[in-house]
Scaffold this active site. Structure first.
Site, short mmCIF file in Angstrom:
data_model
loop_
_atom_site.label_atom_id
_atom_site.label_comp_id
_atom_site.label_asym_id
_atom_site.label_seq_id
_atom_site.Cartn_x
_atom_site.Cartn_y
_atom_site.Cartn_z
N GLU A 170 18.30 2.43 -12.52
CA GLU A 170 17.82 1.96 -11.22
C GLU A 170 17.66 3.16 -10.29
OE1 GLU A 170 17.38 -1.58 -10.55
OE2 GLU A 170 17.45 -1.32 -12.69
N ASP A 225 24.70 -4.01 -12.18
CA ASP A 225 23.35 -4.40 -12.63
C ASP A 225 23.47 -5.48 -13.71
OD1 ASP A 225 20.30 -3.76 -12.82
OD2 ASP A 225 21.03 -3.68 -14.88
N LYS A 237 22.57 -9.69 -13.53
CA LYS A 237 21.76 -10.40 -14.54
C LYS A 237 22.56 -11.58 -15.12
CE LYS A 237 19.41 -6.10 -15.72
NZ LYS A 237 19.47 -4.91 -16.58
#
Ligand code: HSE
Length: 439
Positions: A193, A204, A208
């Site tokens: 990222e 991250d 998700k």
């Protein structure tokens, strides 16, 4: 919107944004032939800095620096958000939804943290948010869960869903790179990222997993309830011990429905058997093992990050959005369908464990630690303390205990007492040893 063309406003022209441009250039007419939805035309592109040198051959006249110009342009029928972050991205997605323009986004952090507001707007304005690119790069896991598996109860999703950290762990394991060397490589390859903190601190992947949990169980999840640990503290010594003991360390995300209906939802580096299929997911690849009541177990595997794989998911969403726009009707994107649900407290979750103590070696150390574990009712399945042949009388050693399955809270409390022993030099290092369905 004309039937022949769909006008797209693209906000963000970094790695993925330029990948979307390239994919539409390369495969646009194929897509039109396949879908019959009219050609997908990028009509406006918003960037932060017009002078920045960019990849791709997008004409200069498409670019601007003001997202409102893009979102409100009458020739723009739908909006792609690829700038990341939770502030401007929130504003522009909200503006698009209010204007009745469907949104395609890869912004998992935003949806996981501010999904309540955005999905409420999506519902109010009957305008969907599409987010295939938000989870696992090029793997079509969102559509699989939302559409293909819609007739199933999702019992569990267990996977590796951050390409950057998987890449780093593999390079540390196989090539013996340091953490920083491996991270630099991952950044150079365009996997990380913009702010790689979220990749390596586990968030991250956790964002998700939150989205997958909401899709599977219908309710929105407060990130504060989710247990998350990253790979920053994984040391070469643990990688080596894992190997000696027959395991591999992977950043694993788990979404599992318990018998009482609560959801176990956590992301952390874990030991998994070296023979398990997930242990062979390397580099930037992601894999998600899905277990459902009707379809049974399945594995989704593919590239979890990178320009073209992620652009592929954005383009799939563009096509889906265009199809829905061509047939107006009730809301057909994702909306939460349960008011609330329950996340299992982390202290109640149980696994086996690897615990490494940094100890001052003296007679009785193993016995003392063992006794405290026994007093707590935590069983020991093995110990490991390799002696350095060059220095068999070393004063400081790493002492590993493999522990039988126990509630995490019990282990935490017990370690809090053990670490007060004067022979313990540092906080113990703990990894879960996961029992996975199919090995
Ligand atoms: N930085 C992310 C990863 C990209 O490494 O998986 C895809 O979300």
């Amino acid at each position: 919107m004309s039937c022949d063309h769909i006008g797209i406003g693209l906000i963000g022209f970094g790695t993925v944004g330029s990948g979307v441009w390239n994919t539409l250039q390369k495969n646009g007419s194929l897509i039109t032939k396949r879908t019959g939805t009219g050609s997908l035309q990028i009509r406006k592109i918003t960037v932060r800095d017009l002078d920045k040198k960019r990849e791709g051959n997008a004409p200069a006249e498409l670019f601007n620096t003001d997202w409102t110009e893009t979102v409100h342009d009458p020739s723009v029928d739908l909006v792609i958000e690829l700038i990341g972050g939770k502030s401007v991205a929130f504003d522009l997605i909200s503006a698009a939804l209010i204007a009745g323009k469907p949104v395609v986004t890869g912004n998992k952090a935003l949806l996981a943290e501010r999904g309540a507001e955005l999905f409420a707007l999506s519902k109010k304005h009957n305008t969907p948010i599409h987010f295939e690119a938000a989870v696992a790069g090029g793997i079509p896991i969102i559509k699989a869960v939302q559409d293909s598996l819609v007739g199933n109860r999702i019992k569990s999703l267990v996977g590796i869903i951050n390409g950057t950290s998987n890449y780093i762990l593999e390079r540390m394991t196989v090539a013996g790179l340091s953490y920083l060397e491996a991270l630099t490589e991952a950044k150079d390859l365009g996997y990380a990222e913009a702010d790689e903190t979220l990749d390596v601190n586990g968030w991250d992947a956790a964002h998700k997993a939150i989205l997958l949990a909401s899709l599977s169980h219908g309710f929105l999840i407060d990130p504060a309830e989710v247990y998350v640990r990253g790979i920053e503290k994984v040391r070469p010594i643990d990688i080596r011990f894992a190997k000696e003991l027959g395991y591999v360390i992977k950043l694993l995300s788990i979404v599992r429905e318990n018998k009482d209906g609560s959801i176990e939802l956590r992301t952390q580096p874990s030991f998994i058997p070296a023979s398990h299929i997930l242990a062979h997911v390397n580099g930037v690849f992601n894999a998600i093992s899905v277990d459902t009541d009707a379809a049974g177990e399945g594995l989704f595997y593919g590239r979890g990050a990178g320009q073209d794989p992620t652009a592929s998911s954005v383009v799939a969403d563009l096509v889906e959005a265009s199809r829905l726009m061509a047939q107006p009707g009730p809301h057909r994107g994702f909306l939460p369908y349960e008011e609330k649900g329950s996340i299992q407290p982390i202290n109640d979750t149980s696994t086996a464990y690897y615990v490494r103590f940094d100890v001052t070696d003296r007679p009785g150390v193993i016995a003392e630690i063992s006794q405290m574990l026994a007093d707590a009712g935590i069983g020991i399945s093995g110990t490991h303390s390799p002696v350095n042949p060059d220095n068999p009388d070393a004063d400081f050693v790493d002492l590993v205990f493999q522990l039988h399955t126990a509630p995490f809270g019990l282990l935490r409390d017990t370690l809090a007492v053990i670490e007060k022993l004067d022979c313990i030099n540092d906080r113990p290092t703990v990894f879960r040893i996961e029992q996975l369905a199919t090995s």
